[in-house]
Design an enzyme around this catalytic site. Structure first.
Site, short mmCIF file in Angstrom:
data_model
loop_
_atom_site.label_atom_id
_atom_site.label_comp_id
_atom_site.label_asym_id
_atom_site.label_seq_id
_atom_site.Cartn_x
_atom_site.Cartn_y
_atom_site.Cartn_z
N GLU A 85 0.88 -1.18 0.00
CA GLU A 85 0.00 0.00 0.00
C GLU A 85 0.91 1.22 0.00
O GLU A 85 1.43 1.62 1.05
CB GLU A 85 -0.90 0.00 1.24
CG GLU A 85 -1.84 -1.18 1.37
CD GLU A 85 -3.05 -1.11 0.44
OE1 GLU A 85 -3.14 -0.18 -0.38
OE2 GLU A 85 -3.91 -2.00 0.54
N CYS A 118 -2.45 9.22 2.02
CA CYS A 118 -1.98 8.57 0.79
C CYS A 118 -2.86 8.89 -0.42
O CYS A 118 -2.37 8.92 -1.54
CB CYS A 118 -1.88 7.06 0.99
SG CYS A 118 -3.42 6.33 1.58
P1 NAD Z 1 8.26 4.80 4.95
O1 NAD Z 1 8.38 4.04 3.68
O2 NAD Z 1 9.35 5.72 5.34
O3 NAD Z 1 8.07 3.80 6.20
C1 NAD Z 1 7.11 2.78 6.22
C2 NAD Z 1 7.61 1.65 7.13
O4 NAD Z 1 8.79 1.12 6.57
C3 NAD Z 1 7.93 2.09 8.54
O5 NAD Z 1 7.41 1.13 9.44
C4 NAD Z 1 9.45 2.15 8.56
O6 NAD Z 1 10.00 1.85 9.83
C5 NAD Z 1 9.84 1.09 7.56
N1 NAD Z 1 11.12 1.36 6.90
C6 NAD Z 1 11.65 2.56 6.60
N2 NAD Z 1 12.84 2.42 5.96
C7 NAD Z 1 13.06 1.10 5.87
C8 NAD Z 1 14.13 0.30 5.33
N3 NAD Z 1 15.20 0.86 4.76
N4 NAD Z 1 14.01 -1.04 5.40
C9 NAD Z 1 12.95 -1.61 5.97
N5 NAD Z 1 11.92 -0.92 6.51
C10 NAD Z 1 11.97 0.42 6.47
O7 NAD Z 1 6.86 5.53 4.82
P2 NAD Z 1 6.31 6.74 5.68
O8 NAD Z 1 7.14 7.94 5.39
O9 NAD Z 1 6.12 6.29 7.09
O10 NAD Z 1 4.87 6.92 5.05
C11 NAD Z 1 4.55 7.78 4.01
C12 NAD Z 1 4.24 7.02 2.76
O11 NAD Z 1 3.26 6.02 2.99
C13 NAD Z 1 3.66 7.91 1.68
O12 NAD Z 1 4.26 7.61 0.45
C14 NAD Z 1 2.19 7.53 1.64
O13 NAD Z 1 1.56 7.78 0.43
C15 NAD Z 1 2.26 6.08 1.96
N6 NAD Z 1 1.00 5.58 2.49
C16 NAD Z 1 0.26 4.72 1.72
C17 NAD Z 1 -0.96 4.26 2.18
C18 NAD Z 1 -1.80 3.34 1.36
O14 NAD Z 1 -2.74 2.76 1.92
N7 NAD Z 1 -1.55 3.16 0.09
C19 NAD Z 1 -1.43 4.68 3.43
C20 NAD Z 1 -0.65 5.55 4.18
C21 NAD Z 1 0.57 5.99 3.71
#
Ligand code: NAD
Length: 468
Positions: free
Chosen positions: A209, A243
């Site tokens: 997602e 999102c």
């Molecule tokens: P992110 O990708 O930074 O983090 C998401 C998760 O991944 C966190 O739990 C984080 O700890 C983990 N993570 C971060 N770096 C990592 C790595 N190198 N290796 C493994 N895990 C890692 O996302 P964010 O900044 O928390 O969220 C924002 C994004 O989420 C936006 O792009 C938004 O559009 C998207 N989003 C999508 C939905 C959906 O349902 N499609 C819903 C909410 C947010």
């Protein structure tokens, strides 16, 4: 053995028992999760307010999504869990064919920071419905919410049914190294690719997602004032950290100026009705941290430096995680704001002359999570729907397609993700759809015609089937 792999082994040990739970037992678990969440609602409100300046009613609306999911699933689960009889084909004539939806095993749910409770518990409800155990990794950027989520889960579930792992990238990476049966990930596209690669090592199925740049198309026939009000709400909600938020608007040149004025006025009317200032409004939330505030601010600065025109807003206060709701126009492809998801309360506007140009604007950012069309011309609406791709689309509104109707599956396509959640589709996502054929053993239905040496009768049947 590390603590994470030990806890994973405990979760795995619960899966044979969970697989054979009844619909009533699964529903009881979902209801307990809901009850424990609602018991902590004041703490969740406080955490959301501290982390994102969220208004209590906005946080309550996040919880409504959970409640409707619990109600819908409990109402339908017994039906979904029943083996589904399917029709026979010529080749399965005389046999009994069915699909059983069985649990996958242990699911990892990695969540983003912008709606920690819903992102932890909506997938968890689907996972419980399908009879799985679940590990949740909430975002480290929302630690107060993560702590409450952990306390709720610990209160409701034994260690072989659910576990919460708090922490950042290192914890996420160690979790990703465990042989989960399914990984449900919410977050940015860059990390989504890391997740999918890690899933490949264990051949875990994935739901991704993710986000991206959701276009809004406003044509020359749109009800502009109505569109401006809805878009002001859609863009300022959760300070743009949604999102499915409208990310940039492609507006017909003949109405562009008027739209820009109207949306700037609407932002003021909706969020500054007492005139105290947008930064004082209880309805204008904050960005999650200083780093992201600086990131959004730099998108505005970069666009301005490269020739974009500020229509309204544009200020930011990094120490307070505040970005003023902003409309910025005449943006071009070379600006960062057209290359990255904004995830802040800033709407970039670009003009168009004919509808083919709209497709050219969208082409570099195709497969968004959402797409919005404001128009009263059915031909245009159909043209834009038929010639674009996105996980979801809304005509003459925005942000109303997620968590509002369990009959509408939610998810992305391509860059914005894969897989679906919500209602029955959530249950399916978390289930292994197992095809089962029962062969009766009487001589009329168990004719073994396909076994060698091949008879003339068998040869005739097969050769006839491949005739032109
Ligand atoms: P992110 O990708 O930074 O983090 C998401 C998760 O991944 C966190 O739990 C984080 O700890 C983990 N993570 C971060 N770096 C990592 C790595 N190198 N290796 C493994 N895990 C890692 O996302 P964010 O900044 O928390 O969220 C924002 C994004 O989420 C936006 O792009 C938004 O559009 C998207 N989003 C999508 C939905 C959906 O349902 N499609 C819903 C909410 C947010």
């Amino acid at each position: 053995m590390s603590e994470i792999s030990e806890k994973f082994a405990v979760l795995k040990s619960g899966t044979p028992r969970l697989r054979n739970t009844s619909a009533a037992e699964r529903c009881a678990r979902m209801k307990s999760l809901w009850d424990a969440t609602v018991e902590r609602k004041d703490d969740l409100f406080k955490a959301a307010h501290k982390e994102r300046g969220t208004h209590d009613l906005d946080m309550a609306a996040e919880l409504v999504m959970l409640k409707s999911e619990v109600d819908y699933m409990c109402k339908n689960l017994a039906k979904w869990m029943k083996p589904e009889k399917v029709k026979n084909s010529l080749a399965t004539m005389g046999k009994r064919c069915e699909i059983r939806r069985q649990s996958k095993g242990v699911v990892l749910n990695m969540a983003a920071y912008n709606a920690p409770t819903a992102e932890s518990f909506v997938p968890m409800l689907a996972s419980i419905a399908a009879g799985n155990a679940m590990a949740i990794k909430p975002s480290e950027l929302a630690p107060d919410s993560a702590q409450i989520i952990q306390e709720i889960v610990n209160k409701v579930f034994p260690a072989d049914e659910a576990e919460v792992f708090q922490g950042g990238v290192e914890v996420a990476q160690e979790l990703l190294a465990q042989p989960f049966d399914h990984i449900y990930y919410t977050g940015g596209t860059a990390v989504g690719k890391i997740v999918m690669k890690a899933a490949a090592n264990n051949l875990a199925s994935v739901t991704l997602e993710m986000g991206g740049k959701n276009p809004v198309i406003i044509d020359e026939t749109a009800k502009l004032e109505n569109a401006a009000a809805k878009l002001a709400w859609g863009r300022v909600m959760n300070a743009g950290q949604v999102c499915i938020a409208p990310d940039y608007a492609i507006v017909h040149e003949s109405v562009k100026e008027e739209f820009q004025t109207l949306i700037s006025e609407k932002i003021n009317a909706l969020y500054n009705s007492d005139g105290a200032g947008l930064d004082k409004s209880p309805y204008v939330p904050r960005i999650i941290n200083e780093r992201h505030t600086a990131r959004v601010k730099s998108l505005i600065e970069d666009a301005k430096a490269k020739g974009a025109t500020l229509v309204s807003g544009g200020n930011a206060n990094i120490e307070n995680n505040y970005v003023e709701p902003t409309i910025i126009t005449d943006v071009t492809e070379d600006m960062d704001i057209m290359q990255e998801e904004v995830f802040g309360p800033v709407l970039a506007v670009v003009g168009y002359k004919n509808r083919e140009d709209v497709l050219k604007h969208i082409a570099p950012r195709t497969n968004s999570l959402a797409l919005y069309i404001y128009s009263t011309n059915d031909d245009n609406i159909e043209y834009f729907l038929s010639n674009t791709s996105s996980g979801s689309a809304v005509v003459n509104n925005n942000c109303i397609q997620s968590g509002t109707n369990p009959n509408l599956p939610f998810g992305g396509v391509g860059n914005s993700g894969m897989g679906r959640i919500g209602g029955y589709e959530g249950f399916r996502t978390m289930s292994n759809e197992r095809s089962i054929v029962h062969q009766p053993l009487d001589k009329f239905r168990d004719f073994l015609i396909q076994l060698p040496p091949y008879s003339d009768r068998y040869s005739n049947i097969i050769m006839k089937a491949i005739k032109k």
